[in-house]
Write an enzyme that holds these catalytic residues in place. Structure first.
Site, PDB file in Angstrom:
ATOM      1  N   ILE A   1     -29.666 -68.088 -37.149  1.00 30.66           N
ATOM      2  CA  ILE A   1     -28.301 -68.317 -37.584  1.00 30.66           C
ATOM      3  C   ILE A   1     -27.426 -69.017 -36.498  1.00 30.66           C
ATOM      4  O   ILE A   1     -27.632 -69.065 -35.326  1.00 30.66           O
ATOM      5  CB  ILE A   1     -27.472 -66.993 -37.923  1.00 30.66           C
ATOM      6  CG1 ILE A   1     -26.144 -67.038 -38.606  1.00 30.66           C
ATOM      7  CG2 ILE A   1     -27.167 -66.013 -36.418  1.00 30.66           C
ATOM      8  CD1 ILE A   1     -25.764 -65.753 -39.258  1.00 30.66           C
ATOM      9  N   CYS A   2     -26.462 -69.877 -36.746  1.00 25.91           N
ATOM     10  CA  CYS A   2     -25.321 -70.681 -36.183  1.00 25.91           C
ATOM     11  C   CYS A   2     -23.916 -70.282 -36.824  1.00 25.91           C
ATOM     12  O   CYS A   2     -23.916 -69.332 -37.389  1.00 25.91           O
ATOM     13  CB  CYS A   2     -25.693 -71.911 -35.921  1.00 25.91           C
ATOM     14  SG  CYS A   2     -25.589 -73.035 -37.287  1.00 25.91           S
ATOM     15  N   ARG A   3     -23.184 -71.272 -36.539  1.00 22.46           N
ATOM     16  CA  ARG A   3     -21.714 -71.071 -37.031  1.00 22.46           C
ATOM     17  C   ARG A   3     -21.858 -71.273 -38.640  1.00 22.46           C
ATOM     18  O   ARG A   3     -21.350 -70.390 -39.417  1.00 22.46           O
ATOM     19  CB  ARG A   3     -20.790 -71.976 -36.420  1.00 22.46           C
ATOM     20  CG  ARG A   3     -19.345 -71.813 -36.810  1.00 22.46           C
ATOM     21  CD  ARG A   3     -18.526 -72.580 -36.351  1.00 22.46           C
ATOM     22  NE  ARG A   3     -18.669 -73.818 -36.029  1.00 22.46           N
ATOM     23  CZ  ARG A   3     -18.158 -74.785 -37.088  1.00 22.46           C
ATOM     24  NH1 ARG A   3     -17.686 -74.314 -38.241  1.00 22.46           N
ATOM     25  NH2 ARG A   3     -18.449 -76.223 -37.120  1.00 22.46           N
TER      26      ARG A   3
END
Length: 119
Positions: free
Chosen positions: A69-71
């Site tokens: 996951i990231c932004r």
């Protein structure tokens, strides 16, 4: 960490479809993003450090995929593609922490007394 994988080939999951418990989650955002707000229990390795720190993933359960996951989903897609090409079982989390927050999933901040946020 240059990786070329078509979006159709990359395993991807929507936040709403992720299990509430037992999820192996790797957050590849930068330190300030992590500190502002992240999923409880997630492992934090910024994307730029992943090749040098990939050995840390051996401590994670190996009976399920690593959800990355990231932004918003761009960096995590590149990281998941690289991990898959390096022999790991990785899944990109579509929409990233923005989707995580919109789905009402729990978040914590590294700043005591400050409401967690996605930056």
């Amino acid at each position: 960490m240059e990786t070329v994988v078509s979006p159709a080939e990359l395993p991807t999951a929507e936040v709403r479809d992720l299990p509430k418990d037992g999820l192996v989650l790797l957050d590849v955002r930068e330190d300030d993003e992590w500190a502002a707000g992240h999923a409880p229990g997630a492992v934090h390795i910024p994307m730029g450090e992943l090749p040098a720190r990939v050995g840390e993933l051996t401590d994670l359960p190996d009976d399920q995929p690593i959800h990355v996951i990231c932004r918003s989903g761009g960096r995590s897609a590149r990281a998941a593609a690289w991990l898959n090409q390096s022999g790991w079982d990785a899944v990109n989390v579509a929409g990233g922490m923005g989707a995580w927050q919109r789905e009402g999933r729990p978040m914590v901040s590294e700043h005591p007394g400050v409401e967690p946020e996605v930056i």
